[in-house]
Write a protein that holds these residues in place. Structure first.
Motif, mmCIF file in Angstrom:
data_model
loop_
_atom_site.group_PDB
_atom_site.id
_atom_site.type_symbol
_atom_site.label_atom_id
_atom_site.label_comp_id
_atom_site.label_asym_id
_atom_site.label_seq_id
_atom_site.Cartn_x
_atom_site.Cartn_y
_atom_site.Cartn_z
ATOM 1 N N ILE A 69 -7.810 2.407 -1.278
ATOM 2 C CA ILE A 69 -8.101 1.395 -0.258
ATOM 3 C C ILE A 69 -9.190 1.918 0.674
ATOM 4 O O ILE A 69 -9.144 3.065 1.124
ATOM 5 C CB ILE A 69 -6.838 1.068 0.547
ATOM 6 N N ALA A 110 0.845 -1.189 0.000
ATOM 7 C CA ALA A 110 0.000 0.000 0.000
ATOM 8 C C ALA A 110 0.881 1.240 0.000
ATOM 9 O O ALA A 110 1.870 1.313 0.742
ATOM 10 C CB ALA A 110 -0.913 0.008 1.214
ATOM 11 N N ALA A 164 -3.437 0.173 -3.350
ATOM 12 C CA ALA A 164 -2.838 -1.147 -3.185
ATOM 13 C C ALA A 164 -2.240 -1.580 -4.520
ATOM 14 O O ALA A 164 -2.955 -1.683 -5.523
ATOM 15 C CB ALA A 164 -3.898 -2.150 -2.727
#
Length: 379
Positions: free
Chosen positions: A141, A74, A121
């Motif tokens: 995300i 991430a 991500a």
């Protein structure tokens, strides 16, 4: 035999002398500046085409090639980042290993102005094409924040303060009963104030809908009174199918001008929503007046004792059709309901026996559990 002497060649039979080669003259136009410049241009163009083709082939191969990420990762892209900043960030985070191919692809596909900030991500081995597509998609995300039914506004604020993905401080605790408990989706950086506003808007919309569909004969005059009673119902039982029955008991009591006698209202009057009462309720607590103690006041408390969920609002707006005015814990997590005091006393006796069997102090009700309406009252 007489030797023969070869004849001497005559001028007529001798080969003609070779002519000197003529000197070829260069055209005056070959050195013309325009011709020279044109020739150089086309030479450079040819070189550029060859080099450009090679660069294009290289860039295309790098564009589709798997990236260096060894595992999913991430990455947060700040709001003020341009395409060069984002390329540097992705290289630093190990998502891509060729800054200029990323920049060239972003510019060449006109995606440079479509890159969105947020937390993304990136999959293991993501190519530059995939990384660029992720940023253009804006599919950041999402996290979930779950607020259980029945929490007070102070408790909700405390929970939101502990959510690391949220940002910003909460300047003021919202009014009790104004927040809708639910599961909310957020993105990293969402402010706590924004989420509280969403919860308030959801509660407003839900309350309007439920109030419009309420039974017409309810002894409740305003939506606020519905929230007050629903907050008591919420605290009294954790069994979903019991909510309409519990609501009916309280509504029947209001119609009969009986005290509600709800243990959670005593607790709220003592701690005012700041937390739990870390001890059992005592008989002194029950008999000590507070604005919220429904053992001592003959009506609804002045405000909600928590934030009820939709199910409790609906149960209060459309209660079960019963004449019950009592209920007490039955030992199984639910409650035993009764229409008369005689029936209720029998139910109370059974509960007291369960308390003795479990060695529970019969003079006190554990704080924070379902109430025992009428179990300690005399009416």
């Amino acid at each position: 035999m007489t030797d023969q002497i070869p004849p001497t060649p005559t001028p007529a039979s001798a080969p003609p002398p070779a002519k000197p080669a003529e000197k070829r003259r260069t055209s005056r136009h070959a050195h013309h500046p325009v011709i020279v410049a044109g020739s150089a241009f086309f030479t450079l163009l040819l070189i550029a085409i060859v080099l450009g083709g090679g660069a294009l082939w290289y860039g295309k191969s790098r564009y589709y090639a798997p990236g260096p990420l060894a595992e999913d990762k991430a990455v947060v892209v700040p709001n003020d980042y341009g395409v060069m900043d984002i390329a540097d960030l992705l290289v630093k985070q190990g998502v891509i290993d060729d800054k200029w191919v990323f920049v060239g692809a972003a510019v060449g596909t006109r995606a440079s102005g479509k890159l969105k900030a947020g937390e993304y991500a990136f999959a293991k081995g993501a190519s530059i094409q995939q990384a660029l597509g992720t940023l253009v998609s804006g599919k950041v995300i999402e996290y979930t924040v779950t607020i259980p039914e029945g929490l007070t506004s102070d408790q909700i604020v405390e929970r939101l303060t502990e959510v690391a993905e949220l940002s910003g401080a909460i300047r003021q605790v919202p009014r009790e009963g104004s927040l809708m408990p639910d599961t909310y989706k957020i993105t990293r950086g969402t402010t706590r104030e924004d989420l509280l506003r969403r919860m308030m808007r959801t509660q407003d919309a839900t309350l309007k809908e439920v109030w419009a569909k309420r039974d017409p004969d309810l002894p409740l005059k305003t939506p606020e009174e519905l929230v007050i009673l629903a907050s008591i119902v919420e605290k009294e039982t954790g069994v979903a199918e019991e909510r309409p029955q519990v609501a009916a008991v309280f509504l029947n009591r209001l119609n009969k001008k009986m005290r509600l006698q709800s243990d959670p209202t005593i607790i709220y009057g003592l701690v005012r929503g700041k937390g739990r009462l870390e001890r059992p309720l005592t008989r002194t607590d029950i008999s000590t007046p507070t604005p919220f103690n429904t053992y001592t006041i003959p009506a609804l408390p002045p405000g909600p004792i928590g934030n009820p969920g939709r199910a409790s609002l609906e149960a209060t707006a459309k209660p079960a059709k019963t004449k019950n005015v009592y209920f007490v814990a039955d030992g199984s997590g639910g409650h035993a309901f009764a229409e008369t005091l005689e029936q209720h006393n029998r139910n109370v006796a059974r509960w007291r026996q369960i308390e003795r069997d479990r060695k529970i102090d019969p003079t006190a009700q554990p704080a924070g559990t379902s109430g025992t309406t009428g179990a300690t009252a005399i009416d």
